[in-house]
Scaffold this motif. Structure first.
Motif, PDB file in Angstrom:
ATOM      1  N   LEU A 228     204.446  55.159  39.347  1.00  0.00           N
ATOM      2  CA  LEU A 228     202.720  54.069  38.745  1.00  0.00           C
ATOM      3  C   LEU A 228     202.855  54.719  37.165  1.00  0.00           C
ATOM      4  N   GLU A 229     203.384  55.017  36.991  1.00  0.00           N
ATOM      5  CA  GLU A 229     202.655  55.343  35.504  1.00  0.00           C
ATOM      6  C   GLU A 229     202.826  54.070  34.581  1.00  0.00           C
ATOM      7  N   GLY A 230     203.753  53.551  35.031  1.00  0.00           N
ATOM      8  CA  GLY A 230     203.352  51.953  33.441  1.00  0.00           C
ATOM      9  C   GLY A 230     202.659  51.431  33.799  1.00  0.00           C
ATOM     10  N   LYS A 231     202.244  50.957  35.976  1.00  0.00           N
ATOM     11  CA  LYS A 231     200.829  50.472  35.537  1.00  0.00           C
ATOM     12  C   LYS A 231     199.555  50.987  35.421  1.00  0.00           C
ATOM     13  N   GLU A 232     199.464  52.393  35.299  1.00  0.00           N
ATOM     14  CA  GLU A 232     198.538  52.843  34.945  1.00  0.00           C
ATOM     15  C   GLU A 232     197.926  53.052  33.374  1.00  0.00           C
ATOM     16  N   ARG A 233     199.334  52.568  32.722  1.00  0.00           N
ATOM     17  CA  ARG A 233     199.197  52.797  31.115  1.00  0.00           C
ATOM     18  C   ARG A 233     198.987  51.769  30.981  1.00  0.00           C
ATOM     19  N   LEU A 234     199.131  50.082  31.696  1.00  0.00           N
ATOM     20  CA  LEU A 234     198.650  49.275  31.351  1.00  0.00           C
ATOM     21  C   LEU A 234     197.627  49.009  32.070  1.00  0.00           C
ATOM     22  N   LEU A 235     197.138  49.391  32.716  1.00  0.00           N
ATOM     23  CA  LEU A 235     195.338  49.232  32.789  1.00  0.00           C
ATOM     24  C   LEU A 235     194.338  49.964  32.195  1.00  0.00           C
ATOM     25  N   TYR A 236     194.811  51.606  31.302  1.00  0.00           N
ATOM     26  CA  TYR A 236     194.292  52.139  30.109  1.00  0.00           C
ATOM     27  C   TYR A 236     194.528  50.985  29.110  1.00  0.00           C
ATOM     28  N   GLU A 237     195.097  50.640  28.928  1.00  0.00           N
ATOM     29  CA  GLU A 237     195.622  49.641  27.882  1.00  0.00           C
ATOM     30  C   GLU A 237     193.978  48.485  27.759  1.00  0.00           C
ATOM     31  N   LYS A 238     194.124  47.896  29.001  1.00  0.00           N
ATOM     32  CA  LYS A 238     192.895  46.925  29.339  1.00  0.00           C
ATOM     33  C   LYS A 238     191.642  47.668  29.039  1.00  0.00           C
ATOM     34  N   LYS A 239     191.110  48.980  29.327  1.00  0.00           N
ATOM     35  CA  LYS A 239     189.952  49.473  28.800  1.00  0.00           C
ATOM     36  C   LYS A 239     190.113  49.771  28.041  1.00  0.00           C
ATOM     37  N   ARG A 240     190.629  50.460  27.470  1.00  0.00           N
ATOM     38  CA  ARG A 240     190.758  50.573  26.358  1.00  0.00           C
ATOM     39  C   ARG A 240     190.447  49.095  24.781  1.00  0.00           C
ATOM     40  N   LYS A 241     190.687  48.361  25.601  1.00  0.00           N
ATOM     41  CA  LYS A 241     190.389  46.685  24.414  1.00  0.00           C
ATOM     42  C   LYS A 241     189.186  46.774  25.002  1.00  0.00           C
ATOM     43  N   ILE A 242     188.687  46.472  26.420  1.00  0.00           N
ATOM     44  CA  ILE A 242     187.781  46.311  26.702  1.00  0.00           C
ATOM     45  C   ILE A 242     186.472  47.082  26.259  1.00  0.00           C
ATOM     46  N   LYS A 243     186.792  48.306  26.150  1.00  0.00           N
ATOM     47  CA  LYS A 243     186.019  49.918  24.664  1.00  0.00           C
ATOM     48  C   LYS A 243     185.403  49.628  23.452  1.00  0.00           C
ATOM     49  N   GLU A 244     186.857  48.926  23.094  1.00  0.00           N
ATOM     50  CA  GLU A 244     187.162  48.323  21.725  1.00  0.00           C
ATOM     51  C   GLU A 244     185.405  47.842  21.217  1.00  0.00           C
ATOM     52  N   ALA A 245     185.777  45.988  22.149  1.00  0.00           N
ATOM     53  CA  ALA A 245     185.459  45.144  22.136  1.00  0.00           C
ATOM     54  C   ALA A 245     183.937  45.350  21.907  1.00  0.00           C
ATOM     55  N   LEU A 246     183.406  46.377  22.994  1.00  0.00           N
ATOM     56  CA  LEU A 246     181.859  46.339  23.049  1.00  0.00           C
ATOM     57  C   LEU A 246     181.848  47.191  22.117  1.00  0.00           C
ATOM     58  N   ASP A 247     182.515  48.424  21.350  1.00  0.00           N
ATOM     59  CA  ASP A 247     181.797  48.733  20.767  1.00  0.00           C
ATOM     60  C   ASP A 247     181.190  48.578  19.468  1.00  0.00           C
ATOM     61  N   GLU A 248     182.445  47.562  18.862  1.00  0.00           N
ATOM     62  CA  GLU A 248     182.203  47.214  17.691  1.00  0.00           C
ATOM     63  C   GLU A 248     182.007  45.399  17.720  1.00  0.00           C
ATOM     64  N   GLY A 249     180.828  45.271  19.032  1.00  0.00           N
ATOM     65  CA  GLY A 249     180.144  44.029  19.373  1.00  0.00           C
ATOM     66  C   GLY A 249     180.973  42.691  18.706  1.00  0.00           C
ATOM     67  N   LYS A 250     182.220  42.320  19.151  1.00  0.00           N
ATOM     68  CA  LYS A 250     183.110  41.331  19.614  1.00  0.00           C
ATOM     69  C   LYS A 250     183.052  40.576  20.494  1.00  0.00           C
ATOM     70  N   PRO A 251     184.059  39.314  20.598  1.00  0.00           N
ATOM     71  CA  PRO A 251     183.689  39.234  21.889  1.00  0.00           C
ATOM     72  C   PRO A 251     185.451  39.788  23.182  1.00  0.00           C
ATOM     73  N   ILE A 252     185.111  39.649  24.730  1.00  0.00           N
ATOM     74  CA  ILE A 252     185.875  39.891  24.848  1.00  0.00           C
ATOM     75  C   ILE A 252     187.187  39.505  24.634  1.00  0.00           C
ATOM     76  N   PRO A 253     188.577  39.938  24.524  1.00  0.00           N
ATOM     77  CA  PRO A 253     189.789  38.962  24.466  1.00  0.00           C
ATOM     78  C   PRO A 253     189.577  38.266  25.801  1.00  0.00           C
ATOM     79  N   THR A 254     190.446  37.076  25.222  1.00  0.00           N
ATOM     80  CA  THR A 254     190.160  35.659  26.326  1.00  0.00           C
ATOM     81  C   THR A 254     191.554  35.974  27.736  1.00  0.00           C
ATOM     82  N   GLU A 255     191.770  36.952  27.155  1.00  0.00           N
ATOM     83  CA  GLU A 255     193.338  36.873  28.821  1.00  0.00           C
ATOM     84  C   GLU A 255     192.797  38.266  29.728  1.00  0.00           C
ATOM     85  N   LEU A 256     191.907  39.204  29.117  1.00  0.00           N
ATOM     86  CA  LEU A 256     190.750  39.564  29.955  1.00  0.00           C
ATOM     87  C   LEU A 256     189.896  39.406  30.368  1.00  0.00           C
TER      88      LEU A 256
END
Length: 306
Positions: free
Chosen positions: A18-46
């Motif tokens: 399950l580590e691969g799936k959890e790592r992929l989910l973690y990367e998606k949440k990290r991208k959303i966090k970075e977008a919110l913190d920097e005031g950028k739009p959410i990536p299209t694929e998410l």
């Protein structure tokens, strides 16, 4: 007991898958966090998953935000109880190998030595699991010279394979009075130059062979890495002239270790996944250190660039 071990092993492998799936989910949440913190739009694929992922982010804390790996499961109980180690040898050991293993018994606290006899590895591992041993150390030899050391963590691994070089036992040193007796107190541990990811993994395997010492212990065990050769030294210290004067006395034995394989399983599991192994083409990569940063190599590179 056999069915229980099979079930636990399957659960461990399932969590690892399950580590691969959890790592992929973690990367998606990290991208959303970075977008919110920097005031950028959410990536299209998410954008389709944004609402669900933001809800998960709000429920997380510092402990649950970063996904755990199988490495965390391997040593999850290491801080709960002291290590219990079984020491044994290859079959029909020579007198020098037996002497070396006797000295290793005093190096590792809570270690027990067993005569190998005719037992096979699978029988030894099963017996150790039944008696709640945390590690098995197997020492090999070639023509009376110790040349290999295997550390297998129980119940699921990992197993580290080391080459053993330049072994000098206490028995080989003639001046026994200057060396003194070997104390059995839990030692302080020094791990030097284990800076890469593989180095941290190796240090993790070595340090969990030793229990937590008392602050006033005068015994010191050192693992110092230089050019991927790990030097083992064993000392006690004294303060003859007060707290500012410290004298080290080596009490032996001494040897060098060379890591050549790490396997994600126990010793008898031939099907276990190999995490790291030295390949023939790696022998020519003299400028590259796998376990730590070689200062001499770095200095040479700087001089070459200059």
């Amino acid at each position: 007991m056999l069915r229980r071990n099979i079930r636990l092993r399957r659960e461990y492998l399932y969590r690892k898958s399950l580590e691969g799936k959890e790592r992929l989910l973690y990367e998606k949440k990290r991208k959303i966090k970075e977008a919110l913190d920097e005031g950028k739009p959410i990536p299209t694929e998410l954008r389709n998953e944004e609402a669900a992922l933001r809800q998960e982010i709000d429920l997380e804390d510092d402990y649950t935000a970063v996904p755990k790996t199988h490495i965390d499961d391997e040593y999850a109980n290491a801080t709960v109880r002291d290590p219990k180690i079984l020491l044994t040898t290859s079959r029909d050991p020579s007198a020098p190998l037996v002497q070396f293993v006797k000295e290793l018994k005093f190096v590792f606290p809570n270690a027990e030595r067993m005569n190998r006899g005719g037992q096979v590895i699978s029988e030894i591992i099963e017996s150790c699991r039944a008696h709640e041993f945390t590690d098995v150390i197997l020492v090999h030899e070639h023509r009376g010279v110790p040349d290999g050391l295997i550390i297998s963590h129980l119940p699921f691994g990992p197993t580290a394979y080391f080459g053993l070089l330049n072994v000098v036992t206490r028995h080989d040193i003639k001046d026994k009075k200057a060396m003194g007796t070997m104390p059995e107190a839990y030692p302080h541990l020094i791990l030097d130059n284990f800076k890469t990811k593989l180095g941290e993994r190796t240090a993790n395997i070595l340090k969990h062979l030793f229990p937590v010492p008392k602050p006033d212990t005068k015994r010191i065990v050192t693992f110092a890495n230089r050019s991927d050769y790990i030097s083992f030294r064993h000392h006690i210290y004294e303060k003859p002239g007060g707290p500012k004067s410290v004298e080290l006395k080596e009490i032996g034995p001494r040897f060098e270790l060379r890591l050549y394989q790490v396997k994600l399983g126990t010793m008898e599991q031939s099907e276990a996944q190999i995490e790291f192994v030295i390949r023939p083409y790696m022998n020519t990569t003299k400028k590259r250190s796998f376990i730590g940063n070689d200062q001499e190599t770095d200095d040479k590179r700087k001089k070459t660039k200059a």
